[in-house]
Write a protein that holds these residues in place. Structure first.
Motif, mmCIF file in Angstrom:
data_model
loop_
_atom_site.group_PDB
_atom_site.id
_atom_site.type_symbol
_atom_site.label_atom_id
_atom_site.label_comp_id
_atom_site.label_asym_id
_atom_site.label_seq_id
_atom_site.Cartn_x
_atom_site.Cartn_y
_atom_site.Cartn_z
ATOM 1 N N TYR A 119 84.649 9.528 84.186
ATOM 2 C CA TYR A 119 84.916 8.726 82.992
ATOM 3 C C TYR A 119 85.119 9.598 81.758
ATOM 4 C CZ TYR A 119 84.624 4.090 84.958
ATOM 5 O OH TYR A 119 84.896 2.945 85.651
ATOM 6 N N GLN A 120 84.417 10.715 81.686
ATOM 7 C CA GLN A 120 84.643 11.625 80.568
ATOM 8 C C GLN A 120 86.069 12.160 80.614
ATOM 9 O OE1 GLN A 120 81.861 14.875 80.090
ATOM 10 N NE2 GLN A 120 82.921 15.620 78.260
ATOM 11 N N MET A 121 86.525 12.574 81.793
ATOM 12 C CA MET A 121 87.874 13.138 81.886
ATOM 13 C C MET A 121 88.948 12.072 81.661
ATOM 14 S SD MET A 121 89.605 15.845 81.981
ATOM 15 C CE MET A 121 88.713 17.207 82.673
ATOM 16 N N PHE A 122 88.772 10.873 82.249
ATOM 17 C CA PHE A 122 89.753 9.798 82.026
ATOM 18 C C PHE A 122 89.908 9.524 80.541
ATOM 19 C CE2 PHE A 122 88.233 7.675 86.221
ATOM 20 C CZ PHE A 122 89.022 8.514 86.975
ATOM 21 N N HIS A 123 88.785 9.436 79.857
ATOM 22 C CA HIS A 123 88.855 9.065 78.449
ATOM 23 C C HIS A 123 89.172 10.247 77.541
ATOM 24 C CE1 HIS A 123 87.293 5.458 80.270
ATOM 25 N NE2 HIS A 123 87.948 4.869 79.285
ATOM 26 N N THR A 124 89.014 11.456 78.040
ATOM 27 C CA THR A 124 89.527 12.625 77.335
ATOM 28 C C THR A 124 91.057 12.563 77.311
ATOM 29 O OG1 THR A 124 87.625 14.022 77.828
ATOM 30 C CG2 THR A 124 89.708 15.151 77.434
ATOM 31 N N PHE B 29 86.878 5.931 71.850
ATOM 32 C CA PHE B 29 86.841 6.735 73.077
ATOM 33 C C PHE B 29 85.770 7.825 72.990
ATOM 34 C CE2 PHE B 29 91.522 5.538 73.703
ATOM 35 C CZ PHE B 29 91.216 4.517 74.590
ATOM 36 N N ILE B 30 85.645 8.453 71.829
ATOM 37 C CA ILE B 30 84.627 9.490 71.649
ATOM 38 C C ILE B 30 83.222 8.896 71.788
ATOM 39 C CG2 ILE B 30 83.586 11.077 69.960
ATOM 40 C CD1 ILE B 30 86.530 11.466 68.899
ATOM 41 N N ILE B 31 82.985 7.779 71.125
ATOM 42 C CA ILE B 31 81.684 7.119 71.216
ATOM 43 C C ILE B 31 81.410 6.698 72.658
ATOM 44 C CG2 ILE B 31 80.413 5.031 70.538
ATOM 45 C CD1 ILE B 31 81.879 5.350 67.763
ATOM 46 N N GLY B 32 82.444 6.190 73.332
ATOM 47 C CA GLY B 32 82.284 5.806 74.731
ATOM 48 C C GLY B 32 81.894 6.982 75.609
ATOM 49 N N ILE B 33 82.540 8.117 75.399
ATOM 50 C CA ILE B 33 82.201 9.320 76.173
ATOM 51 C C ILE B 33 80.746 9.710 75.931
ATOM 52 C CG2 ILE B 33 82.617 11.810 76.388
ATOM 53 C CD1 ILE B 33 85.644 11.145 75.851
ATOM 54 N N LEU B 34 80.354 9.726 74.667
ATOM 55 C CA LEU B 34 78.982 10.115 74.332
ATOM 56 C C LEU B 34 77.964 9.166 74.948
ATOM 57 C CD1 LEU B 34 79.417 11.125 70.588
ATOM 58 C CD2 LEU B 34 78.899 12.646 72.500
ATOM 59 N N LEU B 35 78.196 7.861 74.815
ATOM 60 C CA LEU B 35 77.218 6.888 75.299
ATOM 61 C C LEU B 35 77.274 6.703 76.811
ATOM 62 C CD1 LEU B 35 77.418 4.117 72.543
ATOM 63 C CD2 LEU B 35 75.704 5.913 72.808
ATOM 64 N N ASN C 101 86.198 18.162 75.028
ATOM 65 C CA ASN C 101 85.728 17.239 76.057
ATOM 66 C C ASN C 101 86.304 17.580 77.426
ATOM 67 O OD1 ASN C 101 83.883 14.877 75.609
ATOM 68 N ND2 ASN C 101 85.078 14.859 73.724
ATOM 69 N N GLY C 102 87.546 18.008 77.466
ATOM 70 C CA GLY C 102 88.136 18.433 78.732
ATOM 71 C C GLY C 102 87.392 19.629 79.299
ATOM 72 N N LEU C 103 87.118 20.595 78.441
ATOM 73 C CA LEU C 103 86.345 21.774 78.846
ATOM 74 C C LEU C 103 84.969 21.369 79.374
ATOM 75 C CD1 LEU C 103 85.918 24.996 78.657
ATOM 76 C CD2 LEU C 103 84.775 24.429 76.513
ATOM 77 N N LEU C 104 84.292 20.503 78.624
ATOM 78 C CA LEU C 104 82.959 20.056 79.038
ATOM 79 C C LEU C 104 82.993 19.287 80.352
ATOM 80 C CD1 LEU C 104 81.315 18.906 75.689
ATOM 81 C CD2 LEU C 104 80.546 20.743 77.199
ATOM 82 N N ALA C 105 84.001 18.446 80.536
ATOM 83 C CA ALA C 105 84.098 17.667 81.774
ATOM 84 C C ALA C 105 84.246 18.591 82.983
ATOM 85 C CB ALA C 105 85.255 16.676 81.701
#
Length: 122
Positions: free
Chosen positions: A44-49, A74-80, A11-15
């Protein structure tokens, strides 16, 4: 614990990659408002990563299903949340923007579970 760390690293890489794509690949192609929306998804992706990393690392100290639940929330939150904004920003399809609050709720659940586990077990 290991799977959550791997997912956090990905997720960090993707962000970072999606942030760069938004800044360089979408500039001039979508409106400034939609670029801001894309940026919000990246933030939000990076914060929650980082929250996912912290949760996975704390699992070594706190042996509780609450921690696992927080990580997956957190994973579900990132995805949604972030995922829906990544689709909405370039397309403008409002259906995707309507999914975003569900991701926000998942983030809240993750923070509640993490906080409760810390209060209860540390």
């Amino acid at each position: 614990m290991k799977i959550l760390l791997i997912i956090a690293a990905l997720n960090g890489l993707l962000a970072v990659a999606l942030g760069a794509f938004g800044a360089h690949g979408l500039e001039g192609k979508i409106s400034e408002k939609n670029l801001d929306t894309w940026g919000k998804a990246v933030d939000y992706q990076m914060f929650h990563t980082m929250a996912l990393f912290a949760t996975a690392l704390l699992m070594g100290k706190i042996q509780s299903g609450l921690m696992t639940g927080a990580g997956w929330a957190f994973i579900i939150g990132i995805l949604l949340f972030s995922g829906s904004l990544y689709i909405y920003a370039p397309t403008g399809i409002k259906t995707f923007a309507m999914i975003t609050p569900l991701g926000g709720v998942a983030f809240l659940v993750g923070w509640i579970l993490l906080g409760y586990a810390i209060i209860k077990f540390l």
